[in-house]
Each structure stands twice: as C-alpha cells, then as structure tokens.
Design an enzyme around this catalytic site. Sequence first.
Site, mmCIF file in Angstrom:
data_model
loop_
_atom_site.group_PDB
_atom_site.id
_atom_site.type_symbol
_atom_site.label_atom_id
_atom_site.label_comp_id
_atom_site.label_asym_id
_atom_site.label_seq_id
_atom_site.Cartn_x
_atom_site.Cartn_y
_atom_site.Cartn_z
ATOM 1 C CG ASP A 34 -0.248 -0.399 2.517
ATOM 2 O OD1 ASP A 34 0.998 -0.379 2.556
ATOM 3 O OD2 ASP A 34 -0.932 -0.722 3.484
ATOM 4 C CG ASN A 68 -8.761 -1.303 12.122
ATOM 5 O OD1 ASN A 68 -7.830 -1.957 11.655
ATOM 6 N ND2 ASN A 68 -9.201 -0.190 11.571
ATOM 7 C CG HIS A 112 -5.621 -1.991 8.935
ATOM 8 N ND1 HIS A 112 -5.757 -0.755 9.517
ATOM 9 C CD2 HIS A 112 -4.294 -2.194 8.841
ATOM 10 C CE1 HIS A 112 -4.560 -0.255 9.767
ATOM 11 N NE2 HIS A 112 -3.653 -1.113 9.371
ATOM 12 C CD GLU A 132 -8.464 1.092 7.854
ATOM 13 O OE1 GLU A 132 -8.528 0.166 8.690
ATOM 14 O OE2 GLU A 132 -7.835 2.140 8.058
HETATM 15 C C1 GLP Z 1 -0.284 0.413 8.664
HETATM 16 C C2 GLP Z 1 -0.025 -0.436 7.414
HETATM 17 C C3 GLP Z 1 -0.209 -1.905 7.675
HETATM 18 C C4 GLP Z 1 0.463 -2.293 8.978
HETATM 19 C C5 GLP Z 1 -0.186 -1.567 10.126
HETATM 20 C C6 GLP Z 1 0.406 -1.903 11.488
HETATM 21 O O1 GLP Z 1 -1.531 0.964 8.747
HETATM 22 N N1 GLP Z 1 -0.805 -0.063 6.298
HETATM 23 O O2 GLP Z 1 0.311 -2.651 6.581
HETATM 24 O O3 GLP Z 1 0.350 -3.671 9.174
HETATM 25 O O4 GLP Z 1 -0.039 -0.173 9.898
HETATM 26 O O5 GLP Z 1 1.516 -1.117 11.765
HETATM 27 P P1 GLP Z 1 2.496 -1.300 12.990
HETATM 28 O O6 GLP Z 1 3.327 -2.492 12.653
HETATM 29 O O7 GLP Z 1 3.305 -0.044 13.029
HETATM 30 O O8 GLP Z 1 1.669 -1.504 14.201
#
Ligand code: GLP
Length: 251
Positions: free
Chosen positions: A68, A137, A139, A144
Amino acid sequence: MIQLIMMETYQALSEQAAKIVANQIHQKPNSIIGFATGSTPLGLYETLVTMYQNKEISFSEIQTFNLDEYVGLRPTHPQSYFQFMMQHLFSKVDIKRDQIHFPAGVFANASRACLEFEEQLEQVGSIDLQILGIGENGHIGFNEPADAFTLNTHITGLAERTIQANARFFHDQSEVPRKAITMGIGNIMAAKKILLLADKESKSAALSALFSGTIDPNIPASILQLHPNVVVIVNKKIANYMKHVSNTLEV
Ligand code: GLP
C-alpha cells in the site's frame, strides 16, 4: 491453515521471520516477495540487512510488491511508504530498483492507478511470500473494516483508529493522509504463502479473529483462515491475551 509461532522477544520474532524470508529466497532466488510497512517488520528488515552484509543472502533476483501507499504522498515524501522501504531495506541491499513495485500515491486517474498495479501483479503471476502486519482494528495492508471485502487494488478511506495509530509517524495527526491505495483482499489471498507478524498487545483482539472460526469483513484479517499457508509469528506476551488459540508451536 494457520500456523502460530510464539517467540519470547521482539528480536527472536524478527529473526524467526528473517529465516522464513531467507529460506524462501534460497529456495527460489527470483521469488516475488510482498512487503509491508509499519513498525512491526522493522526488526525483520534490520535482520535481513545484516544477513546481506554477512553475505548470507542476496536479493538481486527478487521482485518486490508493496501492499500500500498513502494517497497524496509522492515517493520522495519522507512519510511515504516508498521512502520507508528505501530507508529500512531497499537502499541497503542489492534489490534492483526496476524490480520494486509500488501502488502510486499520486496519480491523475485513480482507477487507472489501481489498474496499473493490478497489471503489474498479473504479469508476475502470484506473490510467493507476502509479509503482513496487522492493524489494531484487524486491517491488513489498508483493507479497513467494512461490510464486504474488496478483492482488488483500490483507494480506501482510512479508519479513524488507523489515522490515530499512524499519527506517530507525522508531526501532527492532521498531516496523516485520509486515503490510501492498497492491494485488495483477493490480491493478498492469492499469495502462495503469508507471513504475519505481531508484537504489540494492542493487536491481540484483532489477532484472536484469526483463530475464531468466523470470517468477518469487519475484521479483515479473519479472511486469512481460508488461506492454505499462513504463518503467524507473535510475541509471547500477546498470546496470553489471544482467544481461541490452538495449533501452537513454540520455538
Ligand atoms: C499500517 C499499514 C499496515 C500495517 C499496520 C500496522 O496501517 N498499512 O500494513 O500492518 O499499519 O503497523 P504497525 O506495525 O506499526 O503496528
């Protein structure tokens, strides 16, 4: 089928994940690897850089696809996911620049931008190993919670909880982009193998959904229960908070 591996520390979790990525590349040097951003895979990327420096691994033949990107951020923007990958992995190893694939954060035509990324994915066939984090959440990528899954690459609004969680990377919450372009659930599920990492206790509720026996688009990661080959590596401290956990392997 989900295999759960619990590790004592974040470092052990990262090293275990790096072993899986390295095995994949050793077995198939021209693997297609799907990469994720976020703080969770940072230890994995650091370990892979060390392995490269020690000449234990080469990335010269792999192709990469990132999940993404924020809409509105150019690849040169310091908070873009492209810069994140360059800074933490791509610029430090021998990945070839033209083998790196990212959905475009800045575009004239949104559906064209999604289609272009879909076409690049189609050209390689399927991702051999997709690395994932998970949002609080549930995702994955930026898929989402919603009433239905979106299968293909699409533009999505970010959930308020995601904006708050990601604000730590920006000066101010108001600077967090409100939209992103992301691989869809179908793209992720098409990967031959999935490696999901989770370290923080704030992820335990979302992770429980991976072992609930229920598929719910309001917790997007729950779809992974239908995938034939998922490895989930968690820090043991989270596992105490996870429900429905069985089939556990401690390393
Ligand atoms: C972002 C990314 C996800 C990732 C998530 C968790 O929103 N788009 O791909 O898995 O955050 O991030 P973190 O590892 O910093 O908790």
